[in-house]
Enzyme design. Sequence first.
Site, PDB file in Angstrom:
ATOM      1  N   LYS A 212      35.295  -6.346  12.904  1.00  0.00           N
ATOM      2  CA  LYS A 212      36.341  -6.589  13.693  1.00  0.00           C
ATOM      3  C   LYS A 212      35.834  -7.440  14.950  1.00  0.00           C
ATOM      4  O   LYS A 212      35.416  -7.099  15.840  1.00  0.00           O
ATOM      5  CB  LYS A 212      36.976  -5.421  14.451  1.00  0.00           C
ATOM      6  N   SER A 418      45.587  -8.085  10.575  1.00  0.00           N
ATOM      7  CA  SER A 418      45.446  -7.225  11.706  1.00  0.00           C
ATOM      8  C   SER A 418      46.869  -6.669  11.988  1.00  0.00           C
ATOM      9  O   SER A 418      47.599  -6.105  11.181  1.00  0.00           O
ATOM     10  CB  SER A 418      44.905  -7.823  12.813  1.00  0.00           C
TER      11      SER A 418
END
Length: 632
Positions: A212, A418
């Site tokens: 991430k 996401s």
Amino acid sequence: MSTVPPPRAPLTRVFIGLWDGMNFIRRLTLNLLFFGLLLLIALVVLVAMFGRGSRPAPLLERTTLVLAPEGALVEQYRTDPFMRALAESGGGGVGEVQLRDVLRALEAAKTDDRIERVLLRTDRLTFSGYAAMREVADAIGEVRAAGKQVVAFGEYFGQQQYLLAAQADEVYLDPEGGMMLEGLSGYRQYYREALEDKLGVDVHLFKVGEYKSAAEPYILDGASPESKEADLYWMNDIWQRHIADIARVRGTTPEALNAGIATLPQGIAAAQGDLAQYALAQKFVDGLKTREEVEQLLVERGVADEDAEGGFRQVSMRNFLAHVTPAGAAAERRAQVAVVVAEGGITGGDQPPGTIGGESTSALLREAREDEHVKSVVLRVDSGGGEVFASEQIRREVDALKAAGKPVVVSMGDVAASGGYWISMNADRIYADASTITGSIGIFALVPTFPRTLEKIGVRTDGVGTTPYAGAFDLTRELQPEAGQAIQAIIDRGYRNFIGKVADARGRSADDIDQVARGRVWSGTQALERGLVDELGGLRTAIAKAAELGGLEPDRFRVRYVEKSATPFGRLLSGFIASRAGGLLVGHSDLARTLLARAVPRAEQDLRLLESVMTPQPGRPVKAVAYCFCEL
């Protein structure tokens, strides 16, 4: 007995005179503006009542469709109809073109006997992403397969625009133009030194997942090894597909194209720095011609028309669409597949087109659910994500549609990562293009604190609180370790919630999803291999599937985009400006030119999103964010 006021002092009389003069000018200005507005409204009403807008000229036989989109390729307009009409009347483009309009024009051109050929000008189209470009490329290929000649011309081709031009029977480049393939890259700026060392801003990152990487620029001086590994993996997949797509239509091989890229400097040197000659030598184009020479070619092959620009019989995409009946409008108009566009960053509340709002996008899905004529829904997603709570609001509306018996099909555009994946995961069917960017299942939070920044200018924060944690999230104070532990617990819980919901939606275990999550980004093909999407396909394929799931027969349903409608006054103004009278009034206005619509760059959207998620709200010391800075 009357009392005579004492005479004012000379200086007082001067100030009073100036004040009275200013008041007079102010009232005069306001009155002029007021009466000017009344006059404009009167003109609008008169045109609306008695005026007639320009009607498209009749579409004649042997016409050339000129497909020359300018600006960004978008899922929906980010500007309102009034501003678009004003921009077009001012002589400029609106800076954006809708993907649906391009596809509809090409679909109609395939079977319209009046369209003899298509002239492509793709060099003024701003690149948005590979998924949308590939869908347009497929539509151009279908026109060519239907027996319609396609001619492409450009002054300069970018490697993305060239994918569309390469679909043509003949590709021409201006002799002073250029074109080359160079590969994909993903570079961005890193701000740690500027923020921490120079400005004294301490940025605290809380996340789950080593891949991430969206917030890395604020805490690092360069990309992490995990970020480089993951990015290169999906970028290589998309690039090799791009090369293969071009090689297939240009009669060469991916190996030959890659070899040309490997020897790019030598090839340009051999062409003595002439990029047009280099493109011709690499067989990217079929010839070098000026615009006038291409137009003369079309005059010879088509029908001459001295009144048309370029001298050949033609119709623009906009005017051609005015002749095209929407698919399914003549048959069973009441049976509909609704399309809801979710494009841009995801933030809370009511947001305009081009940005996804937790409340506004949910309201559009709710409208489709409550409309008895809508039998199924396509959610078209083009988003790198955003706020977790807003994403969850939209996901719940997808569930509500399914509970109401209305199938939901997600069509992923260029990016559905996401938070963009969060709003997609509960659909009955998920379609992605092979080059869609998706995944990035993970969340993070950024908490900047500024005590050292304030100290640089001599400002310090001090005071008291009734508990040890009162004011713990004050950004002007240092972040206490205990407060950081609380934030990390919130993010950990958010990640477990994310992968748990994906597991339930995809019929997998949370452990299975965790293996392909942890913030890692995938191409559409890679996501299909990992069970994150169901099939590869574009918007048209998704609409056909939604119709099938809704029990609708092919070609006997209407596709309706559910979008925010303009206000009645806005529609009135846009209609006025689009009319002949309105065009004459504002067409050469300097004021109109200053109000031309502009597409919002993605970078600006990213910055506005970060500003939004860093703004504290009551009961929410930190906002969990599911976002991916993964656009090319």
